[in-house]
Design a protein around this motif. Sequence first.
Motif, mmCIF file in Angstrom:
data_model
loop_
_atom_site.group_PDB
_atom_site.id
_atom_site.type_symbol
_atom_site.label_atom_id
_atom_site.label_comp_id
_atom_site.label_asym_id
_atom_site.label_seq_id
_atom_site.Cartn_x
_atom_site.Cartn_y
_atom_site.Cartn_z
ATOM 1 N N ALA A 67 99.636 37.092 66.290
ATOM 2 C CA ALA A 67 98.824 37.346 67.662
ATOM 3 C C ALA A 67 98.987 36.369 68.290
ATOM 4 C CB ALA A 67 97.207 37.421 66.805
ATOM 5 N N PHE A 68 98.501 36.454 69.709
ATOM 6 C CA PHE A 68 98.409 35.008 70.647
ATOM 7 C C PHE A 68 96.877 34.632 70.098
ATOM 8 C CE2 PHE A 68 102.127 37.358 72.420
ATOM 9 C CZ PHE A 68 103.337 36.726 73.035
ATOM 10 N N ARG A 69 97.103 33.403 68.634
ATOM 11 C CA ARG A 69 95.797 32.761 69.284
ATOM 12 C C ARG A 69 94.689 32.707 69.733
ATOM 13 N NH1 ARG A 69 95.376 30.598 64.393
ATOM 14 N NH2 ARG A 69 94.060 28.982 64.875
ATOM 15 N N LEU B 36 94.169 33.793 73.402
ATOM 16 C CA LEU B 36 94.321 34.923 73.598
ATOM 17 C C LEU B 36 93.234 35.730 73.000
ATOM 18 C CD1 LEU B 36 97.998 36.067 75.203
ATOM 19 C CD2 LEU B 36 96.232 34.930 75.835
ATOM 20 N N GLU C 178 93.191 41.039 75.287
ATOM 21 C CA GLU C 178 94.766 40.993 76.245
ATOM 22 C C GLU C 178 95.711 40.214 75.105
ATOM 23 O OE1 GLU C 178 92.099 36.794 78.753
ATOM 24 O OE2 GLU C 178 93.227 36.516 76.831
ATOM 25 N N ASN C 179 95.668 40.366 73.936
ATOM 26 C CA ASN C 179 96.510 40.495 73.106
ATOM 27 C C ASN C 179 97.119 42.071 73.378
ATOM 28 O OD1 ASN C 179 98.049 38.581 70.851
ATOM 29 N ND2 ASN C 179 95.646 38.252 71.346
ATOM 30 N N LYS D 177 88.861 35.334 70.991
ATOM 31 C CA LYS D 177 90.062 34.987 70.642
ATOM 32 C C LYS D 177 90.648 35.059 70.226
ATOM 33 C CE LYS D 177 90.817 31.724 74.581
ATOM 34 N NZ LYS D 177 90.140 30.260 74.924
ATOM 35 N N ALA D 178 91.329 35.770 69.898
ATOM 36 C CA ALA D 178 92.485 35.753 67.983
ATOM 37 C C ALA D 178 92.228 34.781 67.230
ATOM 38 C CB ALA D 178 94.241 36.397 68.551
ATOM 39 N N GLN E 244 93.201 39.768 61.923
ATOM 40 C CA GLN E 244 94.365 40.108 63.588
ATOM 41 C C GLN E 244 95.553 40.827 62.648
ATOM 42 O OE1 GLN E 244 96.009 35.114 62.626
ATOM 43 N NE2 GLN E 244 93.393 34.703 62.821
ATOM 44 N N ARG F 257 98.561 45.854 69.058
ATOM 45 C CA ARG F 257 100.124 45.575 69.497
ATOM 46 C C ARG F 257 101.287 46.292 69.550
ATOM 47 N NH1 ARG F 257 100.215 40.227 71.931
ATOM 48 N NH2 ARG F 257 102.466 40.923 71.739
#
Length: 229
Positions: free
Chosen positions: A90-92, A94, A98-99, A128-129, A137, A144
Amino acid sequence: MSALLEVEELTAAYGQVQALFGVSLKLEEGEALALMGRNGMGKTTTIACITRMLGARSGRIAFAGHDLGRLPSHKAARLGLGLVPEGRRAFRGLTVRENLMAAARKGEWTFDKVAELFPRLAERADQKAETLSGGEQQMLVIGRALMTNPRLLILDEATEGLAPVVRQEIWAAIRALKARGQSILIVDKSLKELATVADRCTVLERGRDVWHGTPAKLTPDLAHRFLGV
Ligand code: ATP
């Protein structure tokens, strides 16, 4: 009608090292296919070829009526391949929301739908991720992939290394996806759970498909021979 995914005589190599020596498999729309085999037998490599992360040496990959053979991976993804790769990515920096929104494409899957499937993500929407547990996660990464509205969801060891409770939550989500008609290609070590989801299994041995059948036909003898369990 032709199958959603059809792989024929796929061969692939990493430089000089050949990893696939002729893999064929077939997945119909709405079906869940388990890709099985011991470590290093070519499951991830097969998935890498299907998603076009790795170029095949020879063979044919047809998906939703398209020949994937020459497409770059982002174009293959746009045709509806949703990959949940081995390991969690994942985008850590974000947030959960948001992810998910970054992956969104037109279709039935929305933030709310994913939040319904994974209530833990709903509770943590603005976190946040990087603050999520490993299991959360993993849920986010599956979410996603769903946000892209994949015609085929590909899960490579999605429950690997997770606590039993979280594992159960993820399996429940996979079963719910299957029940609503999602086509799924899945690699996982848990035979017991796979049997609750998969319509059929394809077993790989040293880069070749050596057995195809339903989970019920995969007897303890066969499982021992092919999977060492
Ligand atoms: P695992 O469950 O361990 O991931 P797998 O069935 O997915 O196993 P692959 O990862 O597809 O197996 O590996 C197939 C073969 O290709 C193995 O012999 C492996 O060592 C080799 N291989 C995989 N990735 C690479 C790479 N990046 N470079 C070189 N060889 C690789």
